[in-house]
Write an enzyme that holds these catalytic residues in place. Structure first.
Site, PDB file in Angstrom:
ATOM      1  N   HIS A  40       0.861  -1.177   0.000  1.00  0.00           N
ATOM      2  CA  HIS A  40       0.000   0.000   0.000  1.00  0.00           C
ATOM      3  C   HIS A  40       0.904   1.235   0.000  1.00  0.00           C
ATOM      4  O   HIS A  40       2.004   1.196   0.539  1.00  0.00           O
ATOM      5  CB  HIS A  40      -0.834  -0.060   1.293  1.00  0.00           C
TER       6      HIS A  40
ATOM      7  N   ASP B  32       3.173  -4.455   8.085  1.00  0.00           N
ATOM      8  CA  ASP B  32       1.955  -3.674   7.920  1.00  0.00           C
ATOM      9  C   ASP B  32       0.780  -4.631   8.131  1.00  0.00           C
ATOM     10  O   ASP B  32       0.413  -5.386   7.241  1.00  0.00           O
ATOM     11  CB  ASP B  32       1.938  -3.058   6.516  1.00  0.00           C
TER      12      ASP B  32
ATOM     13  N   GLN C 115      -4.485  -4.981   7.164  1.00  0.00           N
ATOM     14  CA  GLN C 115      -5.527  -5.899   6.713  1.00  0.00           C
ATOM     15  C   GLN C 115      -5.540  -7.169   7.568  1.00  0.00           C
ATOM     16  O   GLN C 115      -6.598  -7.646   7.968  1.00  0.00           O
ATOM     17  CB  GLN C 115      -5.300  -6.282   5.237  1.00  0.00           C
TER      18      GLN C 115
ATOM     19  N   LYS D   9     -10.391  -0.200  10.514  1.00  0.00           N
ATOM     20  CA  LYS D   9     -10.621  -1.430   9.751  1.00  0.00           C
ATOM     21  C   LYS D   9     -10.994  -2.580  10.684  1.00  0.00           C
ATOM     22  O   LYS D   9     -11.509  -3.600  10.235  1.00  0.00           O
ATOM     23  CB  LYS D   9      -9.363  -1.804   8.959  1.00  0.00           C
TER      24      LYS D   9
ATOM     25  N   CYS E 153      -4.775   2.537  -3.622  1.00  0.00           N
ATOM     26  CA  CYS E 153      -3.549   3.060  -3.009  1.00  0.00           C
ATOM     27  C   CYS E 153      -2.384   2.106  -3.227  1.00  0.00           C
ATOM     28  O   CYS E 153      -1.567   1.901  -2.324  1.00  0.00           O
ATOM     29  CB  CYS E 153      -3.740   3.342  -1.533  1.00  0.00           C
TER      30      CYS E 153
HETATM   31  C1  LIG Z   1      -2.337  -2.913   3.641  1.00  0.00           C
HETATM   32  C2  LIG Z   1      -2.668  -1.527   4.060  1.00  0.00           C
HETATM   33  N1  LIG Z   1      -1.706  -0.760   4.608  1.00  0.00           N
HETATM   34  C3  LIG Z   1      -1.956   0.493   5.025  1.00  0.00           C
HETATM   35  C4  LIG Z   1      -3.189   1.051   4.916  1.00  0.00           C
HETATM   36  C5  LIG Z   1      -3.389   2.450   5.400  1.00  0.00           C
HETATM   37  O1  LIG Z   1      -4.292   2.505   6.447  1.00  0.00           O
HETATM   38  P1  LIG Z   1      -4.805   3.899   6.987  1.00  0.00           P
HETATM   39  O2  LIG Z   1      -5.393   4.627   5.837  1.00  0.00           O
HETATM   40  O3  LIG Z   1      -5.807   3.546   8.009  1.00  0.00           O
HETATM   41  O4  LIG Z   1      -3.614   4.598   7.556  1.00  0.00           O
HETATM   42  C6  LIG Z   1      -4.236   0.290   4.369  1.00  0.00           C
HETATM   43  C7  LIG Z   1      -5.606   0.783   4.249  1.00  0.00           C
HETATM   44  O5  LIG Z   1      -5.984   1.584   3.434  1.00  0.00           O
HETATM   45  C8  LIG Z   1      -3.961  -1.034   3.938  1.00  0.00           C
HETATM   46  O6  LIG Z   1      -4.919  -1.777   3.388  1.00  0.00           O
END
Ligand SMILES: Cc1ncc(COP(=O)(O)O)c(C=O)c1O
Ligand SMILES: Cc1ncc(COP(=O)(O)O)c(C=O)c1O
Lengths: 412, 133, 412, 133
Positions: free
Chosen positions: C128, C206, C209, C232, C370
């Site tokens: 991401h 990370d 998910q 999430k 993203c």
């Molecule tokens: C794998 C992953 N990493 C990071 C993020 C970023 O999360 P957030 O927007 O809550 O900071 C997301 C979600 O959009 C994600 O799916």
């Protein structure tokens, strides 16, 4: 009670705040700690509940109904904030977690790009740590200089000191509070902005306290940066704002990297979205932003002038009543001051005062109020602080006075 | 209003029995409460046969320091450590411990969770001082 | 429907989520966008309301009842998070706004102090933006190198590429997702951690998910850093967490400066509080943190193993049913995969799919999710994505399939 | 299911009349939608007497580009600017504008606020192209 408050039905407004019905140690809650964080009216709670019950999805990236509706509600708050502080454009409003993050954002991005080693950031002796530590960190990481503008014994900005600090023309930023969270002093921000601009410096105004009590007009005051937190403005925690002039934001590099702040991403190079999105990485505080919107609607409906008048009456009453308590000393005697009152008592430490008042249901804050250097300047290690909000009553101030009398007797 | 304050503490705050910095001492320990600015120094003289405290802070802290000196003078480091733990138990739970005598006056602190650190601060400074002996 | 879900009463659980009763365009809401952000159960909403109605004040600095109770409730969530991911100590949990901020915090503080110019940060092709852009920014500001580990056509980490990237011994950090938000792939984090450690690198996982779908054990996986977002995980927006090993946090300089993160402040020099408070400047997201605590209690009561089994059944069903739609292609065929399914359709652009499904009440996401560079790797510009949560039903997947048939007919 | 898609758009998407990049052109304008990856190039040939679009994106965008070329070929820059504004009005409000003819087929986009950008993207690219003439 001789003072009466007209055109402001405090009793009715108090009904809007469910928590004010709570008992503490079996006593009615007298909440005089709103400068730390204010209580939340029903409409703010309801707005947040509504999002979660009926209209929630992540924003910006969704093409479906829930996401569109939530995005609209989220972005509508940007317009509300812009109107509330009279910004020239919604794109000048960046959402942050709180004022602290807003100031750090400026220090990290504008500070490290627009300032050069040797440039000076000037703050005053009455800044909250949030408007001091980021500039110290910038100094230590980036080689800028940090200068301190003195305050007078009354708790006002010492204009001679201000001129001295600016004399060599190296000051590039004046970072100053609009209202002291310890002394209640309002600073003359319009005059300070003129002064800073005339000396080739920008001005950052910490509006954390002031925004709750006075109508803000960032264009009239000609602020380059203006910051505040939602939670002091009867809104939720987790949401704050940074205002900056569009031409300044345009040149600022991003702060946090991630989703939503990019224009395009490739491994070699990413390009950034336009402000304000450039500065909002990742999933924002959606529910809280919408709550902040409800808070702004709430205070706007009552009207800042009415709130200011109400709090002025409270402050005058407190300043009349509290000094009657033997051994009690109020810190700061600024001409222009609002409903944040710090005091010390002979023989009774601030923490003991707070604890003993708490037993009577009265919540005041005690400590250094995140302004340690100011404590040194005032010659104390801590103070007790009572602070007022739109729901504060004259009776509560009398209750405070009575409570303090009992504290005095215990320590007599 | 508050039993805690009425019962004992103020007596010790107004007229502490062991306050002041001795001209000579074997070791010193210091404690500070970052939240409120409370500060305390404990001085150990003649291998623990004499203790003093220099306290700047709230009533709970000052009284605790003064009572602590009474309770620990002449005791071994092991005994003091045990006492410190027993005292911490009293102020955290509010349950008095007959073995602690006058220290029980501070039992009421348990009702004020954020003040427990004030009561235990001198004890932490004492333990530090003992490590410096 | 041949598949049935035992020991998991989805219908009853759905009652916990008020929003699931909403209609969209006159149709029942079929919410298949939980990977972007999940809906909130009643208990989370109630916990937040309770704070605001009955137990609110700023935390840490208050000596009065409301502040003490609120501080206790806030700090108790640190214990909950620590237990939830099996951290060794509560002090290893830092609260942030979201996973994005967590990763940026690591990049800004650990990255700029522990890494030297020339050191390498390695990420995979399926990260991401939140786990890519901060490392690009670090590269550009600090002179580290950024390397990309390839994935296979199945959407799994290409172990050959991993070994190549690590071959010269300069990689100091492997930053990798535990579950792809596009392909649904789980990465073998235990094995990756072993590999990284054997090569003298730390590993940042990370877990954004994964944490929603699987029981996390940061000690078993030997993560150095682990990040996730509350929103999430059925919790509020505005709150996320960073886990880092105590010995790493101990050496990390602060991120944001301000109240609550200091030990003492003087103009010349300030000293920092111990972790985790060193990294939490200013008034935190109090209400949201308490909401996150309620969310963790909620999923823990159901049990991650039960949730995982339920979602596994959903995923298998989707993988069986969706490919029957003519022209539909699912991206990624990883062995170990969860309930996040990206697909493209012949002749129908992802955005058109999302819009047309939305008219039927079905919420899916469309776009680059993203993960722009991953789109390039997959040879598409965007995908449509359906993602599952504990409240998703087999019937909703059938509704999706039916909806997609209608889309197909329109474009046929 | 969705009138918008049924009414017109798909015809233009499947068989666009003005798609492709001419071998020679006087000016080019480009548009990109950062959210979804839609991309469009508009080519102006013989001082606007001939237009082409090269579109990569969703149906709404492609159809909009193709319809736009019909509506704007041979028009002056000022006319095109006025048309762009009138068209933006139609897709934002959903109210058809009799003067716009076939372009009204996209009026239904107003129901999908996040798709309005798809419909207007080719117009922004065309305005850019005209500035390059
Ligand atoms: C794998 C992953 N990493 C990071 C993020 C970023 O999360 P957030 O927007 O809550 O900071 C997301 C979600 O959009 C994600 O799916
Ligand atoms: C004057 C002033 N500035 C800054 C802050 C920091 O606000 P926050 O903690 O919401 O970031 C405060 C409040 O504590 C304040 O009173």
């Amino acid at each position: 009670m001789s003072t009466t408050l007209q055109t402001f039905d405090t009793a009715a407004l108090r009904e809007d705040f469910p928590i004010l019905k709570e008992k503490v140690h079996g006593k009615d809650l007298v909440f005089l700690d709103s400068a730390a964080s204010a209580q939340k009216p029903r409409v703010v709670i309801d707005a947040m509940v509504h999002v979660m019950e009926a209209q929630y999805a992540n924003v910006h990236r969704g093409l479906h109904y829930m996401s569109e509706k939530t995005s609209d509600a989220y972005e509508a708050v940007r317009d509300k904030v812009a109107a509330f502080i009279n910004a020239g454009s919604r794109d000048e409003i960046v959402f942050t977690r709180n004022a602290t993050e807003s100031i750090n954002l400026v220090a990290y991005t504008w500070g490290r790009s627009a300032l050069k080693p040797g440039d000076v950031v000037a703050v005053t002796e009455m800044e909250h740590h949030a408007n001091l530590v980021p500039w110290q960190m910038l100094r230590d990481a980036h080689g800028t200089e940090l200068r301190i503008i003195k305050i007078t014994d009354a708790g006002e900005i010492d204009w001679n000191s201000l001129e001295e600090v600016f004399a060599d023309g190296r000051v590039k930023l004046l970072a100053v509070t609009q209202m002291s969270n310890v002394l209640g002093t309002y600073t003359p921000v319009e005059r300070l902005a003129k002064f800073a601009h005339a000396h080739g410096a920008k001005i950052l105004i910490d509006g954390c306290q002031a925004v709750v009590h006075r109508q803000i007009d960032v264009r009239a005051m000609d602020a380059d940066f203006f910051v505040f937190s939602g939670h002091k403005l009867y809104g939720p925690t987790g949401i704050g704002a940074l205002y900056a002039k569009a031409e300044i934001l345009a040149d600022m590099p991003p702060f946090l990297g991630g989703g939503d702040m990019i224009a395009s991403v490739s491994y070699a190079k990413s390009s950034w979205a336009k402000p304000p999105h450039r500065f909002e990485a990742g999933t924002p505080a959606i529910i809280e932003t919408i709550g902040l919107g409800a808070a702004i609607d709430y205070v706007s409906a009552i009207g800042l002038p009415a709130i200011a008048a109400h709090e002025q009456a409270l402050t005058e009453h407190a300043l009349a009543v509290l000094p009657n308590i033997e051994g009690l000393r109020i810190l700061g005697t600024a001409q222009d001051r609002g409903g944040v009152i710090s005091f010390v008592m002979k023989d009774a430490h601030a923490h003991d005062i707070a604890t003993l008042l708490d037993r009577q249901g009265i919540a005041v804050r005690a400590g250094h109020h995140c302004a340690e250097p100011l404590m040194g300047r005032l010659g104390v290690t801590s103070t007790a602080r009572a602070s007022f909000a739109l729901y504060t009553t004259l009776e509560e101030i009398d209750a405070l006075a009575k409570g303090l009398e009992r504290v005095r007797k215990i320590f007599a | 209003m508050s039993e805690l304050y009425e019962r004992i503490v103020l007596e010790r705050v107004k007229r502490p029995r062991h306050a002041g910095r001795p001209a000579q001492f074997d070791a010193r320990g210091q404690g500070a409460n970052r939240l409120c600015g409370d500060k305390v120094s404990i001085y150990v003289t003649r291998a623990g046969m004499q203790l003093h405290h220099e306290s700047e802070g709230c009533a709970i802290m000052v009284a605790s320091a003064d009572l602590m000196v009474d309770a620990t003078t002449g005791k071994t480091a092991a005994d003091i450590h045990a006492l410190a733990q027993a005292f911490a138990e009293v102020v955290t739970t509010g349950t008095e411990n007959p073995a602690l005598g006058e220290l029980n006056a501070l039992a009421g602190v348990f009702e004020f969770p954020s003040r427990i650190g004030c009561a235990t601060l001198p004890w932490r400074a004492l333990e530090e001082a003992l490590q410096n002996v």
